[in-house]
Design a protein around this motif. Structure first.
Motif, PDB file in Angstrom:
ATOM      1  N   ARG A  28       0.817  -1.212   0.000  1.00 48.24           N
ATOM      2  CA  ARG A  28       0.000   0.000   0.000  1.00 48.24           C
ATOM      3  C   ARG A  28       0.853   1.265   0.000  1.00 48.24           C
ATOM      4  O   ARG A  28       0.398   2.320   0.358  1.00 48.24           O
ATOM      5  CB  ARG A  28      -0.959  -0.011   1.194  1.00 48.24           C
ATOM      6  CG  ARG A  28      -2.050  -1.045   1.060  1.00 48.24           C
ATOM      7  CD  ARG A  28      -3.267  -0.652   1.877  1.00 48.24           C
ATOM      8  NE  ARG A  28      -4.423  -1.390   1.445  1.00 48.24           N
ATOM      9  CZ  ARG A  28      -4.834  -2.534   1.991  1.00 48.24           C
ATOM     10  NH1 ARG A  28      -4.172  -3.061   2.976  1.00 48.24           N
ATOM     11  NH2 ARG A  28      -5.908  -3.137   1.530  1.00 48.24           N
ATOM     12  N   VAL A  31       0.474   4.347  -5.214  1.00 47.15           N
ATOM     13  CA  VAL A  31      -0.254   3.569  -6.206  1.00 47.15           C
ATOM     14  C   VAL A  31       0.495   3.443  -7.528  1.00 47.15           C
ATOM     15  O   VAL A  31       0.171   2.607  -8.342  1.00 47.15           O
ATOM     16  CB  VAL A  31      -1.638   4.185  -6.493  1.00 47.15           C
ATOM     17  CG1 VAL A  31      -2.530   4.071  -5.284  1.00 47.15           C
ATOM     18  CG2 VAL A  31      -1.535   5.596  -6.961  1.00 47.15           C
ATOM     19  N   ARG A  32       1.485   4.280  -7.731  1.00 46.82           N
ATOM     20  CA  ARG A  32       2.055   4.346  -9.067  1.00 46.82           C
ATOM     21  C   ARG A  32       2.998   3.206  -9.403  1.00 46.82           C
ATOM     22  O   ARG A  32       3.019   2.716 -10.521  1.00 46.82           O
ATOM     23  CB  ARG A  32       2.774   5.693  -9.283  1.00 46.82           C
ATOM     24  CG  ARG A  32       1.763   6.796  -9.526  1.00 46.82           C
ATOM     25  CD  ARG A  32       2.376   8.168  -9.393  1.00 46.82           C
ATOM     26  NE  ARG A  32       1.330   9.156  -9.181  1.00 46.82           N
ATOM     27  CZ  ARG A  32       0.707   9.797 -10.169  1.00 46.82           C
ATOM     28  NH1 ARG A  32       1.018   9.586 -11.414  1.00 46.82           N
ATOM     29  NH2 ARG A  32      -0.237  10.659  -9.886  1.00 46.82           N
ATOM     30  N   ARG A  34       3.152   0.182  -8.184  1.00 49.15           N
ATOM     31  CA  ARG A  34       2.749  -1.121  -7.685  1.00 49.15           C
ATOM     32  C   ARG A  34       2.619  -2.134  -8.812  1.00 49.15           C
ATOM     33  O   ARG A  34       2.450  -1.773  -9.966  1.00 49.15           O
ATOM     34  CB  ARG A  34       1.426  -0.974  -6.936  1.00 49.15           C
ATOM     35  CG  ARG A  34       1.637  -0.082  -5.736  1.00 49.15           C
ATOM     36  CD  ARG A  34       0.595  -0.124  -4.709  1.00 49.15           C
ATOM     37  NE  ARG A  34      -0.679  -0.637  -5.115  1.00 49.15           N
ATOM     38  CZ  ARG A  34      -1.748  -0.560  -4.330  1.00 49.15           C
ATOM     39  NH1 ARG A  34      -1.655  -0.008  -3.157  1.00 49.15           N
ATOM     40  NH2 ARG A  34      -2.886  -1.027  -4.721  1.00 49.15           N
ATOM     41  N   TRP A  39      -2.683   1.462 -14.142  1.00 54.15           N
ATOM     42  CA  TRP A  39      -3.941   2.202 -14.004  1.00 54.15           C
ATOM     43  C   TRP A  39      -3.910   3.506 -14.801  1.00 54.15           C
ATOM     44  O   TRP A  39      -4.911   3.944 -15.329  1.00 54.15           O
ATOM     45  CB  TRP A  39      -4.241   2.488 -12.525  1.00 54.15           C
ATOM     46  CG  TRP A  39      -4.676   1.289 -11.752  1.00 54.15           C
ATOM     47  CD1 TRP A  39      -4.161   0.025 -11.843  1.00 54.15           C
ATOM     48  CD2 TRP A  39      -5.740   1.215 -10.792  1.00 54.15           C
ATOM     49  NE1 TRP A  39      -4.832  -0.820 -10.994  1.00 54.15           N
ATOM     50  CE2 TRP A  39      -5.803  -0.111 -10.324  1.00 54.15           C
ATOM     51  CE3 TRP A  39      -6.629   2.157 -10.263  1.00 54.15           C
ATOM     52  CZ2 TRP A  39      -6.735  -0.532  -9.375  1.00 54.15           C
ATOM     53  CZ3 TRP A  39      -7.557   1.741  -9.307  1.00 54.15           C
ATOM     54  CH2 TRP A  39      -7.605   0.410  -8.882  1.00 54.15           C
ATOM     55  N   ALA A 111     -11.055   7.132  -2.670  1.00 53.65           N
ATOM     56  CA  ALA A 111      -9.911   7.388  -3.546  1.00 53.65           C
ATOM     57  C   ALA A 111      -9.191   8.685  -3.198  1.00 53.65           C
ATOM     58  O   ALA A 111      -8.092   8.935  -3.698  1.00 53.65           O
ATOM     59  CB  ALA A 111     -10.370   7.401  -5.005  1.00 53.65           C
ATOM     60  N   ARG A 114      -4.826   8.655  -1.201  1.00 52.28           N
ATOM     61  CA  ARG A 114      -4.022   8.430  -2.406  1.00 52.28           C
ATOM     62  C   ARG A 114      -3.355   7.055  -2.457  1.00 52.28           C
ATOM     63  O   ARG A 114      -2.969   6.585  -3.518  1.00 52.28           O
ATOM     64  CB  ARG A 114      -2.939   9.514  -2.526  1.00 52.28           C
ATOM     65  CG  ARG A 114      -3.504  10.887  -2.690  1.00 52.28           C
ATOM     66  CD  ARG A 114      -3.737  11.208  -4.168  1.00 52.28           C
ATOM     67  NE  ARG A 114      -4.358  12.505  -4.302  1.00 52.28           N
ATOM     68  CZ  ARG A 114      -5.466  12.727  -5.002  1.00 52.28           C
ATOM     69  NH1 ARG A 114      -6.067  11.744  -5.643  1.00 52.28           N
ATOM     70  NH2 ARG A 114      -5.969  13.933  -5.072  1.00 52.28           N
ATOM     71  N   ASP A 115      -3.159   6.443  -1.283  1.00 47.86           N
ATOM     72  CA  ASP A 115      -2.475   5.143  -1.299  1.00 47.86           C
ATOM     73  C   ASP A 115      -3.445   3.977  -1.491  1.00 47.86           C
ATOM     74  O   ASP A 115      -3.038   2.829  -1.491  1.00 47.86           O
ATOM     75  CB  ASP A 115      -1.666   4.948  -0.007  1.00 47.86           C
ATOM     76  CG  ASP A 115      -2.540   5.016   1.226  1.00 47.86           C
ATOM     77  OD1 ASP A 115      -3.657   5.551   1.133  1.00 47.86           O
ATOM     78  OD2 ASP A 115      -2.102   4.530   2.284  1.00 47.86           O
ATOM     79  N   ARG A 117      -6.080   1.911  -3.933  1.00 54.90           N
ATOM     80  CA  ARG A 117      -6.573   1.765  -5.304  1.00 54.90           C
ATOM     81  C   ARG A 117      -8.003   1.217  -5.225  1.00 54.90           C
ATOM     82  O   ARG A 117      -8.238   0.145  -4.681  1.00 54.90           O
ATOM     83  CB  ARG A 117      -5.680   0.822  -6.098  1.00 54.90           C
ATOM     84  CG  ARG A 117      -4.327   1.446  -6.348  1.00 54.90           C
ATOM     85  CD  ARG A 117      -3.688   0.983  -7.624  1.00 54.90           C
ATOM     86  NE  ARG A 117      -3.254  -0.395  -7.602  1.00 54.90           N
ATOM     87  CZ  ARG A 117      -2.331  -0.890  -8.431  1.00 54.90           C
ATOM     88  NH1 ARG A 117      -1.764  -0.114  -9.333  1.00 54.90           N
ATOM     89  NH2 ARG A 117      -1.983  -2.144  -8.372  1.00 54.90           N
ATOM     90  N   ARG A 158     -10.902   5.822 -15.770  1.00 53.28           N
ATOM     91  CA  ARG A 158     -10.477   6.196 -14.414  1.00 53.28           C
ATOM     92  C   ARG A 158     -10.867   7.636 -14.114  1.00 53.28           C
ATOM     93  O   ARG A 158     -11.058   8.451 -15.025  1.00 53.28           O
ATOM     94  CB  ARG A 158      -8.985   5.957 -14.210  1.00 53.28           C
ATOM     95  CG  ARG A 158      -8.109   6.911 -14.915  1.00 53.28           C
ATOM     96  CD  ARG A 158      -6.635   6.558 -14.786  1.00 53.28           C
ATOM     97  NE  ARG A 158      -5.901   7.218 -15.848  1.00 53.28           N
ATOM     98  CZ  ARG A 158      -5.435   8.453 -15.786  1.00 53.28           C
ATOM     99  NH1 ARG A 158      -5.579   9.164 -14.679  1.00 53.28           N
ATOM    100  NH2 ARG A 158      -4.811   9.004 -16.798  1.00 53.28           N
ATOM    101  N   ASN A 162      -6.238   6.891  -8.968  1.00 51.47           N
ATOM    102  CA  ASN A 162      -6.450   5.654  -8.210  1.00 51.47           C
ATOM    103  C   ASN A 162      -7.916   5.238  -8.051  1.00 51.47           C
ATOM    104  O   ASN A 162      -8.237   4.495  -7.143  1.00 51.47           O
ATOM    105  CB  ASN A 162      -5.779   5.758  -6.831  1.00 51.47           C
ATOM    106  CG  ASN A 162      -6.283   6.947  -6.039  1.00 51.47           C
ATOM    107  OD1 ASN A 162      -6.641   7.973  -6.617  1.00 51.47           O
ATOM    108  ND2 ASN A 162      -6.349   6.816  -4.735  1.00 51.47           N
ATOM    109  N   PRO A 197      -6.571  -4.044  -7.258  1.00 48.17           N
ATOM    110  CA  PRO A 197      -7.186  -2.978  -6.455  1.00 48.17           C
ATOM    111  C   PRO A 197      -7.135  -3.344  -4.973  1.00 48.17           C
ATOM    112  O   PRO A 197      -7.056  -4.521  -4.630  1.00 48.17           O
ATOM    113  CB  PRO A 197      -8.644  -2.981  -6.946  1.00 48.17           C
ATOM    114  CG  PRO A 197      -8.877  -4.400  -7.379  1.00 48.17           C
ATOM    115  CD  PRO A 197      -7.563  -4.903  -7.921  1.00 48.17           C
TER     116      PRO A 197
END
Ligand code: ATP
Ligand code: MG
Length: 273
Positions: A28, A31-32, A34, A39, A111, A114-115, A117, A158, A162, A197
């Motif tokens: 976690r 999000v980028r 991962r 996404w 959402a 920010r961390d 998804r 989207r 996220n 997610p």
């Protein structure tokens, strides 16, 4: 009741362990970077002021209008995190109780963390409306992903970095059969496996629209029941809550469209667990 709880826990555990082989540890931290599909490669929907007003979208930024959704977010997320759950269905006894409005605002509110998804998937295969609320007509419908005719990556959209949304523009041909099919179960597992997610929210049809939800709820960890203050009867809430509780864990009942003395309308939330 104990037997029922044990059966629900076992079904959930079997689904989790099938997924965990390729989904071992959820990272976690941002999000980028991962694992899983990208996404940010999905097309982004722009929410214009007109869409925001007409869709009653009030959770985009913190503040007074977002507070009810932020409270719902915190309570829902806390309960789900405690149990290690990721899939939440949102349904109601009858039509127009506010499921789609609440599902969208809850997803947006989640959402803002920010961390996390978050996915919001339109599983109202009878009278889908999320696309109208978002003022967006995608080329294909999410039910075609469930039918195995379209790839999720070609269908999903989207909002921000996220929150991923899957919309239907048309009714599915056999909604009840599709919802309860092995194909739908496999498609959802595959989406979770490849897109990773943290939370998947499902906007369902009302319970009185058909038996769609009965076996479908085996695909989720828990559900919220949305009732409309002036149109859903207490007896109906009671019957539906009991019926839902046979099929999954009911996180709580959201009483929407409550009229307050200043004539504004909002909702109250009663949480279990
Ligand atoms: N708290 C609220 N106060 C006033 N109006 C609301 C509220 N929540 C939703 N609405 C309005 O009620 C109508 C139905 O809302 P929504 O489409 O979210 O309900 P639904 O339960 O998803 O309906 P359906 O059963 O058709 O899927 C919409 O016009 C929406 O803007
Ligand atoms: Mg709806």
């Amino acid at each position: 009741m104990e037997k029922l709880e044990a059966a629900l826990a076992k079904a959930r555990e079997m689904r989790r362990s099938a997924l965990s082989a390729s989904h071992p540890v959820r990272d976690r931290t941002g999000v980028r970077d991962r694992p899983g599909n990208d996404w940010l490669a999905l097309p982004e929907i722009t929410l214009t002021p007109d869409i925001i007003t007409r869709g009653r979208i009030s959770a985009l930024s913190g503040g007074r209008d977002a507070t009810p959704y932020d409270l719902l977010r915190s309570r829902t997320y806390r309960l789900m995190k405690e149990k290690g759950w990721s899939r939440l269905a949102i349904t109601s006894p009858g039509t127009a109780c506010g499921k789609t409005t609440i599902a969208l605002n809850l997803a947006i509110s989640l959402a803002r963390q920010r961390d996390l998804r978050v996915m919001l998937l339109d599983l109202d295969l009878r009278r889908p409306s999320l696309h109208k609320m978002l003022g967006h007509v995608p080329e294909s419908s999410f039910h075609e992903v469930l039918e195995g005719r379209v790839a999720f990556g070609e269908q999903a959209l989207r909002i921000g970095a996220n929150l991923v949304i899957a919309l239907n523009t048309s009714k599915a041909q056999n909604p009840a059969e599709l919802m309860q099919s092995a194909a739908t179960r496999r498609a959802l597992d595959e989406i979770e496996r490849s897109w990773q997610p943290d939370l998947m929210l499902f906007d369902l049809a009302p319970m009185d629209a058909g038996d769609d939800y009965v076996n479908f709820l085996g695909n989720v960890d828990c559900a919220l029941l949305v009732a409309a203050a002036e149109s859903t009867t207490l007896a109906n809430i009671d019957i539906c809550e009991k019926e839902l509780a046979q099929l999954t864990d009911v996180l709580g009942i959201v009483l929407n469209k409550c009229r307050y003395s200043d004539d504004s309308v909002g909702y109250n939330y009663e949480a279990y667990g």
